[in-house]
Design a protein around this motif. Structure first.
Motif, mmCIF file in Angstrom:
data_model
loop_
_atom_site.group_PDB
_atom_site.id
_atom_site.type_symbol
_atom_site.label_atom_id
_atom_site.label_comp_id
_atom_site.label_asym_id
_atom_site.label_seq_id
_atom_site.Cartn_x
_atom_site.Cartn_y
_atom_site.Cartn_z
ATOM 1 N N THR A 80 -0.795 45.968 41.984
ATOM 2 C CA THR A 80 -0.497 44.641 42.523
ATOM 3 C C THR A 80 0.369 44.717 43.778
ATOM 4 O O THR A 80 0.820 43.680 44.270
ATOM 5 C CB THR A 80 0.230 43.783 41.467
ATOM 6 N N THR A 107 3.171 40.033 39.568
ATOM 7 C CA THR A 107 1.889 39.498 39.081
ATOM 8 C C THR A 107 0.980 39.277 40.281
ATOM 9 O O THR A 107 0.466 40.239 40.831
ATOM 10 C CB THR A 107 2.107 38.217 38.262
ATOM 11 N N TYR A 213 5.649 37.299 33.721
ATOM 12 C CA TYR A 213 5.347 38.726 33.628
ATOM 13 C C TYR A 213 5.157 39.105 32.162
ATOM 14 O O TYR A 213 6.030 38.837 31.317
ATOM 15 C CB TYR A 213 6.466 39.551 34.245
#
Length: 422
Positions: A80, A107, A213
């Motif tokens: 990510t 995220t 998260y």
């Protein structure tokens, strides 16, 4: 490194949390102790398993949740996250262009409409009810512009393995999880005072608007948040809505982000949506289970939570760059320190037996970096290693090795940069 007020604060908070006298917002204490145990045990995991943990390097084509283009000549995608290739900074000037700035996401980058965005300031550390600010409200306050680097605490993590032969967990950053920008916005202190901060407030905790998260075993830790001592929040922290003269880009926190100069990047919460002001100590997973030092040279309960960044130097050359023998080459790089400005940079081409001073192109800057260059004329073809080390205003010089910690934070050793002389 000299003891700082932040270090004393973190030692106090660590004792309070372990004694049950600090509140861990939104996460059960038993879950945090479980995370603490997992963090302390990471060093015992096989290397193959560590590479599969969240944050490990992903294939270069996978750019999960990042919205801006990530051309391979500028970035290495890591799950990510997107790391800037340090050689891509050569010739770009002091401030990192927005399109080349690294991306650290827990995220995904959220899609937020600035027209609908609000910031809620609330908590037991206020004199009255919560205060709500829209973007226009912030723009109506006195503006401030600060030039500062933002750097992930794990920047340089992969060098624990490649230089020191030590296993660590987390995203395998080289040295490109850093960027410098000119941030424009308002002082967090002005917003807190408008909201009615009380004299007995002790902690301030910004929280992001990205998704919650979730750990690999399915536990939600909520949205990214991390407390700051009131003294720091009232000092130099900025609520930024512009970056390098442009509206803050989505991947870098639009509409508004927190910028905490000199501190590890996790403190500079992106997409901030609320700020809790508390009259009692606060904790979150991001300064209990994460962003502390674990390992044989650290206490069993981990170090105090990380605050200031450490001292580093990076060379603006590709790894294993080819340089013709007999020609003069201008080697360029950047050096920075969370403790103060960099006042000296030295280079070596003989394994550190002899050092020569590089020419600094910028004055020492608190919360910033300096660019530098040094000339080198290699005589003999073959493999070679370039070294560069910095000294900051505290008198500290980069060491030859960094004490190991299992999560690979704060690597500050002199980097052995390989090149091939042809």
């Amino acid at each position: 490194m000299p003891v700082t007020p932040e270090h004393r604060y973190d030692q106090l908070r660590l004792r309070q949390w372990l004694d049950g006298r600090a509140r861990a917002d939104g996460v059960a204490r038993r879950d945090l102790f479980r995370l603490l145990g997992a963090s302390a045990a990471l060093s015992a995991l096989p290397t193959a398993l560590q590479s599969a943990l969240p944050g490990a390097a992903a294939p270069a084509h996978a750019a999960a949740g990042i919205r801006k283009p990530l051309p391979p000549e500028w970035f290495t995608v890591r799950g990510t996250n997107a790391e800037t290739k340090f050689d891509a900074l050569a010739g770009t000037g002091y401030h990192t262009p927005n399109e080349r700035f690294f991306v650290r996401n827990h995220t995904s980058t959220p899609a937020l409409d600035p027209a609908d965005w609000t910031l809620t300031v609330w908590g037991s550390g206020l004199r009255g009810d919560p205060a709500v600010f829209g973007l226009d409200d912030l723009r109506a306050l006195p503006t401030v512009t600060r030039s500062a680097v933002v750097e992930c605490a794990g920047n340089g993590r992969s060098l624990f393995a490649s230089q020191q032969g030590q296993s660590v967990s987390g995203t395998a950053w080289t040295l490109g999880a850093i960027g410098a920008a000119r941030w424009r916005g308002v002082r967090l202190a002005d917003v807190l005072r408008r909201a009615g901060i009380r004299r007995d407030a002790v902690d301030v905790m910004p929280r992001g608007l990205d998704a919650e998260y979730v750990t690999p075993d399915g536990a939600s830790l909520g949205r990214v948040r991390r407390p700051l001592p009131v003294a720091k929040a009232l000092d130099d922290v900025v609520l930024a809505y512009e970056m390098n003269g442009e509206a803050l880009p989505p991947d870098h926190g639009s509409p508004v982000r927190v910028v905490v100069p000199s501190w590890v990047g996790i403190a500079s919460v992106k997409w901030v949506g609320d700020v809790e002001v508390s009259a009692e100590p606060l904790y979150s997973p991001w300064n209990t289970a994460f962003y502390r030092l674990w390992g044989p040279t650290h206490p069993a309960e981990g170090s105090p939570p990380l605050t200031r960044q450490t001292l580093k130097t990076a060379i603006e050359l590709p790894w294993n760059a080819s340089l013709p023998a007999g020609e003069r080459h201008r080697v360029t790089g950047r050096s920075w320190s969370g403790a103060g400005g960099v006042v000296r940079v030295e280079t070596s081409v003989d394994g550190g037996h002899h050092w020569r001073s590089a020419r600094l192109l910028d004055p020492p800057r608190r919360a910033g970096w300096v660019r530098w260059h040094a000339d080198w004329r290699p005589a003999v073809p073959g493999p070679a290693v370039l070294l560069a080390r910095a000294t900051d205003t505290t008198g500290r010089t980069q060491p030859l090795s960094t004490a190991h910690n299992t999560q690979g934070y704060l690597f500050d050793a002199v980097v052995r940069h390989p090149v091939t002389v042809t």
